[in-house]
Structure formats: C-alpha cells, structure tokens
Design an enzyme around this catalytic site. Structure first.
Site, short mmCIF file in Angstrom:
data_model
loop_
_atom_site.label_atom_id
_atom_site.label_comp_id
_atom_site.label_asym_id
_atom_site.label_seq_id
_atom_site.Cartn_x
_atom_site.Cartn_y
_atom_site.Cartn_z
N GLY A 69 0.69 -1.00 -0.12
CA GLY A 69 0.08 -0.03 -0.04
C GLY A 69 0.79 1.27 0.13
O GLY A 69 2.11 1.27 -0.26
N ASN A 70 0.26 2.29 0.29
CA ASN A 70 0.95 3.70 0.40
C ASN A 70 0.38 4.30 1.58
O ASN A 70 -0.59 4.14 2.06
CB ASN A 70 0.97 4.40 -1.05
CG ASN A 70 -0.56 4.62 -1.48
OD1 ASN A 70 -1.27 5.38 -0.76
ND2 ASN A 70 -0.82 3.79 -2.57
N ARG A 71 0.97 5.80 1.66
CA ARG A 71 0.66 6.55 2.78
C ARG A 71 -0.59 7.46 2.51
O ARG A 71 -0.57 8.28 3.58
CB ARG A 71 1.79 7.23 3.12
CG ARG A 71 2.94 6.55 3.66
CD ARG A 71 4.39 7.43 4.05
NE ARG A 71 5.36 6.82 4.25
CZ ARG A 71 5.81 5.92 5.35
NH1 ARG A 71 5.00 6.23 6.41
NH2 ARG A 71 7.01 5.44 5.33
N ALA B 135 -4.03 7.87 -4.74
CA ALA B 135 -2.57 7.36 -4.85
C ALA B 135 -2.66 5.93 -5.42
O ALA B 135 -2.88 4.95 -4.48
CB ALA B 135 -1.82 7.34 -3.40
#
Ligand code: CTP
Length: 455
Positions: free
Chosen positions: A242-244, A313
């Site tokens: 995943g990402n932030r 994102a």
C-alpha cells in the site's frame, strides 16, 4: 436528520413519483423528508399508481395525491399549477426513462412534468431504471438537457437491478436524495406560500434558484467524480502493498464540490477520514477495482461526469501473483511486481475517443502528482496524462506530506500557465482548485453553445 437537528423545517416540498419498480422506495423517502421537518405533498404519474397506492401516500403525507394532470382541486384551482406555486422544491424520485424524455422535451402529459414546467423552484431528479436504459444515448441526452435546465441530478447507483442484472440504474440512496434536496434549497429562508413563480433566479436559469441561498453554487447540476485514498495490492489474503495516502485531499475536494451544488461520486481506496454523507461512495481497494469503476463511468456513449479529479494514490506496481493462502513466515518471501496501468491517462484517452464519436460535452480532467524534491516532472505529467489541470506538491516539504491537514501545491494548466499557492488547509486548496475547474467548465459550456449555434 443531522445531529444539529432537522434541515428542512417547514419546507414545502412536492415529491413526484413515476412508474418505476423503485416507486415503493418513495414511501420511505416521503418519511425521511418529513423527518427532516418538510411538509410533503405527492404527485404521481398514472403508471406510478400501478406500483403503489395513492391511499398510502395520502395517509402519510396528509395531502391529497395529484395523479391526474386534468384534475381540479376541491377549491377549483388547477392541481399542478397550485403545486408549482406553493412548493419550494420538487423532488422527482424515482424518475423513469420515459419521464426524463417527457421532461427534457417539455411534454406535460402528467402532473409532475406540468408542475416542473410551471415552477421556478429547484427541481431534484433521481433516475431509476435498467442499466442499459440509463446508458442509452437518448437517456443520457435527456439527463444532460435536464442539467441544462439547472435541475439537480442525483445519479443512480451501481448494483443489482430489479431485472436480476447488475448495472448503474438503482435509485440513489434515499439519504443522497434528501441531502441533494437540502443542498438545492441552499439554506435559503422559506419562501412565502403562494408567491408568484416564473421569476428568473440569480443564475439566470429557471428552476435553479438554489443559487439564491448559497454564496457559491457554480457546480449545481454537475457531476463531479473524485478518486481518493490509496490502493492496496494484495500479496496474500492478509497482506498488501500500500501507500501512505490518507484520502484527505480528495475528500476535501468532494466536500467542497458538494457544497457548491455538485452531485459527487467518490471512488475511494484506503483512507483515514470519513467521506462526506452526501457523496455516492464507490469503494475500490485495488488499482484494478479503481480502473473498473472509472471504466464504468466512461462508456463509448460519452463520459458520465462533468469533472474528474484524480487524487488517488494508485499503486504503480502490484504483486505479480498474489497467493490465495497466507504465506508462512518460514517459507520466506520474494515479491515479483508488475506495473499497473496509468488509470488517469487511459481514462483521458477513453474520454477523448468517446466524445469524438458521440459529440458529448468534454469534461474537465484534473490529475495530482506527489513529487519528492522538485516539481520539474509536473508539466510533462500534465501532457502525458492528457489532463486540463495538474496539481503537484512536494511531499518532502513540511506540511505537504501524506496525512497532513495542509498542502502546498502548484496548479499547472494545459494553457501553459501555472500558479504556486502558499501552504494552506486542504479544504482551501480544494476551493482554489474548484474555482479553476468552474471557470473551465463555463468555457466548455460556452464552446458547446457556440458550436450548437453554428450547426
Ligand atoms: N495515476 C493513475 N494510475 C497510476 C498511477 C497514477 O491514474 N497507475 C494518477 C494519479 O492518481 C495522479 C496522477 O496519475 O492523478 C499522477 O500520479 P503520479 O504517481 O505522480 O504519477 P505516475 O504516472 O505514477 O508517475 P511516477 O510514478 O513516475 O511519478
């Protein structure tokens, strides 16, 4: 009802019910509008009375139902004309394909179209039908025409339909219809019953008097799609890459668009803040799910939105072969990753092709770019993704990172200009951005009007 209290206290609202199977939901809609404090009277088409009885609606609304365009009231007044003059908003839910066609062409063969023609109050329309019927260019042209009248469209939702098939045609959730009604009334004070109608609202568009109550309604009648949050690409049933992203920027844009009168669809990945109640939320966990949601909104008949803001994102890489079972720690792990498609560039391409073929009005496309260290790649991204505006930020700058409530962005435009904004709250960034979007939208509407005149 909100925690602050009812939002439609003493508002006089006409509920128009047309002949869709979703007509049965109109009973609950009536109750919800009443729970918000509204005084609701019901108009029905003849076919709607085949689905639900007038007695139910008369009992609950405590008003006679007007289901006959030729009928006179007990006091001798013409039913649909007195409704048009007495109410402060007309909510048509469910609206069938037939009714949309009649309304788009001003054919007043039922009390609802007749009342809508005779009024200048806001009209909120929630279509419901089979997905294929809704996607048909004839229906889409009728919907577009109603938007031109300044009507507030509450887009139908994706999901199982009465036919057993799945598509975009389900009546919007009743909360969304109530929220759209609250917004359309714009918090303006209740008008005096019986005041003459036919007046032109501030925006100049009859039926769009929502503009009168709120400082900004420049997105009224527009459909804004926002992607927000981060995608999560599965490694196995437990783990993901995943990402932030927190989703805060996209959610701020969705809130601002709602406040300015737009119908909002939020395609939402992983997020840490709650989406606004008025938005239609489509959850998309992975890049592939986000792609499917965007595809559904960009059929060959033309895009189903006026504005797309792609803040999500999206993972650039996903595990090549996610495991169907949890991978045990003892077996170790080496991940082979594959690139995901560029969803924004592909969507922009589909939009271009479809409007070339269908003549539909072009939407405004906005991309975001989270950069590190410099924004020098932003202009190239604007071009390669084929968007009108690209909002770039440097996530290494203080206050501009993931999860913050602030952002410092530069907005690049396809006309070659750019604007560097100071550090500000994400909601303020949203406001600035939608100002730019509204200007572009107005220019596009002007272009299509000029084109229609020369043809
Ligand atoms: N985006 C997309 N599909 C992807 C990746 C990004 O639609 N697979 C969209 C994002 O939602 C954003 C814009 O493209 O609106 C720019 O994203 P960004 O990650 O900055 O650009 P990339 O094309 O991924 O370029 P790079 O990874 O080289 O920075």
């Amino acid at each position: 009802m909100t925690e602050q209290g009812v939002r439609l206290q003493d508002r006089r609202i006409a509920l128009g019910i047309t002949g869709s199977i979703a007509a049965y939901k109109a009973v609950d809609l009536l109750r919800l509008l009443q729970a918000e404090g509204a005084d609701v009277r019901v108009l029905m088409t003849a076919s709607a009375t085949e689905f639900i009885g007038t007695l139910t609606l008369e009992t609950l609304s405590r008003h006679p139902v007007d289901s006959d365009v030729l009928a006179l009231q007990a006091d001798g007044r013409i039913g649909h004309i007195s409704t048009a003059h007495d109410v402060e908003a007309i909510v048509v839910a469910p609206a069938t394909a037939h009714w949309l066609g009649a309304m788009a062409n001003g054919l007043a063969s039922d009390s609802i179209t007749a009342a809508c023609l005779a009024t200048s109050v806001p009209v909120i329309v929630a279509p419901a039908m089979d997905g294929g019927m809704y996607a048909h260019p004839a229906t889409q042209a009728n919907v577009a025409r109603l938007r031109e009248f300044g009507y507030h469209l509450v887009e139908p939702e994706f999901g199982p339909l009465a036919s057993g098939m799945v598509g975009q045609g389900r009546l919007a959730s009743l909360d969304r219809i109530v929220d759209a009604t609250v917004r359309a009334l714009g918090g303006a004070p209740a008008a005096v019953a019986g005041a003459p109608t036919g007046a032109v609202s501030q925006s100049g568009a009859p039926g769009n008097s929502a503009s009168a109550g709120s400082s900004r309604t420049d997105l009224a009648g527009r459909h804004v799609v926002v992607t927000a949050g981060g995608t999560a690409e599965p490694i196995d049933p437990v783990r993901f890459v995943g990402n932030r992203s927190s989703g805060k920027m996209g959610i701020a844009i969705a809130e601002e668009a709602l406040d300015r009168g737009a119908a909002v669809t939020l395609i939402l990945g992983n997020h840490t803040v709650e989406p606004p109640a008025g938005a239609h939320v489509a959850h998309a966990e992975t890049a592939a799910e986000m792609e499917a949601a965007l595809r559904a909104l960009t059929p060959p008949s033309g895009p189903r939105f006026d504005v797309l803001v792609m803040t999500a994102a999206v993972a650039d890489f996903r595990p090549h072969s996610p495991s169907a079972k949890k991978v045990s720690r003892s077996s170790g792990m080496t991940l082979e990753m594959v690139a995901t498609p560029d969803l924004l560039a592909a969507t922009a391409e589909r939009v271009r092709t479809s409007i070339g073929a269908s003549g539909a009005r072009r939407p405004v496309l906005v991309g975001f770019a989270a950069e590190t260290g410099s924004l020098e790649r932003a202009e190239e991204k604007l071009r390669s993704k084929g968007v009108d505006l690209l909002v770039a930020n440097d996530v290494t700058e203080p206050g501009s990172g993931f999860g913050t409530d602030t952002n410092k962005v530069t907005i690049y435009s396809s006309d070659g200009s750019s604007e560097e904004l100071p550090l500000m709250a994400k909601r303020e960034v949203a406001e600035f951005l939608l100002d730019r979007v509204a200007v572009r939208l107005a220019a596009i509407v002007g272009e299509s009007a000029a084109l229609a005149e020369t043809n």
